[in-house]
Enzyme design. Structure first.
Site, PDB file in Angstrom:
ATOM      1  N   GLY A 120       0.735  -1.278   0.236  1.00 32.10           N
ATOM      2  CA  GLY A 120       0.085  -0.025  -0.144  1.00 32.10           C
ATOM      3  C   GLY A 120       0.828   1.282  -0.089  1.00 32.10           C
ATOM      4  CD  GLN A 144       3.780   4.246 -10.502  1.00 30.40           C
ATOM      5  OE1 GLN A 144       3.991   2.939 -10.913  1.00 30.40           O
ATOM      6  NE2 GLN A 144       4.011   5.063 -11.424  1.00 30.40           N
ATOM      7  CE1 TYR A 178       5.461  -7.421 -12.412  1.00 30.08           C
ATOM      8  CE2 TYR A 178       5.750  -6.495 -14.446  1.00 30.08           C
ATOM      9  CZ  TYR A 178       4.880  -6.532 -13.452  1.00 30.08           C
ATOM     10  OH  TYR A 178       3.998  -5.893 -13.050  1.00 30.08           O
TER      11      TYR A 178
HETATM   12  N1  SER Z   1       5.177  -0.766 -15.213  1.00 31.98           N
HETATM   13  C1  SER Z   1       5.447  -2.432 -15.013  1.00 31.98           C
HETATM   14  C2  SER Z   1       6.882  -2.499 -15.281  1.00 31.98           C
HETATM   15  O1  SER Z   1       7.543  -1.745 -16.029  1.00 31.98           O
HETATM   16  C3  SER Z   1       4.832  -3.074 -16.166  1.00 31.98           C
HETATM   17  O2  SER Z   1       3.630  -3.713 -15.528  1.00 31.98           O
HETATM   18  O3  SER Z   1       7.311  -3.397 -14.676  1.00 31.98           O
END
Ligand code: SER
Length: 319
Positions: free
Chosen positions: A12, A15, A146
């Site tokens: 929380g 960003q 990711y």
């Molecule tokens: N803004 C994120 C990133 O660049 C993408 O979900 O990792």
């Protein structure tokens, strides 16, 4: 009428988490929003506004106790490692993104949490996808760790819905641009950093190369999308954890031009790093017709209105 009684926002203080929490506090009141993060305390803008507990989402017992204690009935699970940081430590990225989410699923089932939000990302896509208007139902072959965790998260949302009747929802966020809290380690962070550097130094060296078009969104639209999806009627949803949403797309030079329209002395140069390969695997534009149909998604900001608002907000802060 408010949908939920007590909401938890994990991550929380990140960003998106910071601004989402502030909006949830506006809607639900300070006493009904619980924030967790790994920082020691709340930043000034949230002080005395929300309930805060320092908590690592990998600690199941603490998470479970917190949810029981507060009678949480909705969770926005934002604690995660983003694409850039993920490449620096893929094992930590998997651990936090997957085991953190599994803990959230498990405690939600145990405590009858009504609804949970787990964001996905355009990072779910990868090489071999159509670059333009990538459709809702398309192949997802991410090349970043990711992205791998985001695809797994999407499938888990679907799985948990069918297996445990757990109402999990998620959006494939594009790059999010915001003025309150800096992003932490993503590939699209350049599109936020550029504003800070423009205001402080009139110059930015971009780690993403000229010509790299990526989908982006301004924070007010991101918050609107997130809350609207959580509030939507479950019977209208044809998807769960993987809704495409889009606002606008640009390359660094397009954003530089917009900034120079407001700050004429601004200049940019380019020094791409390892994040360029991640950016190159992502689409340029996204087809979000499914979100528009299912829960009336529409963005409000375009690149020009976002740029003007960002510069106004940051100039005020740094004057
Ligand atoms: N803004 C994120 C990133 O660049 C993408 O979900 O990792």
């Amino acid at each position: 009428m408010n949908k939920f009684k007590k909401i938890l926002v994990t991550g929380g203080l990140g960003q998106i988490g910071t601004e989402l929490s502030l909006e949830l506090i506006n809607i639900y009141g300070s006493e009904n929003v619980v924030i967790t993060d790994i920082r020691d305390s709340l930043p000034e803008k949230l002080q005395d506004k929300a309930l805060y507990t320092k908590l690592n989402v990998l600690n199941y017992e603490e998470l479970n106790n917190l949810i029981k204690y507060h009678n949480i009935d909705a969770i926005y699970h934002l604690a995660a490692i983003l694409s850039g940081k993920g490449e620096e430590n893929p094992f930590a990225c998997w651990d936090i993104n997957m085991n953190g989410s599994m803990n959230v699923f498990k405690t939600s089932i145990e405590n009858n949490v009504k609804r949970i939000f787990i964001p996905s990302s355009m990072a779910a896509w990868g090489l071999g996808i159509p670059k333009q208007d990538v459709p809702q139902d398309s192949i997802t072959r991410p090349t970043s760790i990711y992205g791998v965790t985001k695809v797994a998260g999407e499938r888990l949302c679907e799985y948990m819905f069918h297996k445990y009747n757990l109402d999990c929802r998620g959006i494939r966020y594009p790059g999010i641009i915001s003025s309150e809290t800096l992003p932490g380690g993503g590939t699209t962070d350049y599109a936020v950093e550029i504003f800070y550097e423009a205001i402080k130094n009139n110059h930015y060296t971009s780690f993403i190369d000229k010509g790299t078009v990526l989908p982006m969104m301004y924070m007010p639209d991101c918050i609107k999308a997130t809350i609207n999806l959580m509030d939507a009627d479950v019977n209208k949803l044809t998807h769960h954890g993987d809704y495409n949403v889009a606002a606008f797309s640009f390359a660094p030079e397009d954003l530089a031009r917009e900034i120079a329209n407001v700050l004429p002395a601004f200049t940019i140069d380019y020094k791409p790093d390892f994040r360029q390969a991640i950016a190159d695997s992502w689409p340029q534009t996204i087809d979000d017709s499914c979100a528009r149909e299912d829960w009336n998604w529409t963005p409000e900001y375009d690149i020009t209105s976002m740029t003007k608002d960002m510069i106004a907000k940051l100039s005020e802060r740094f004057k």
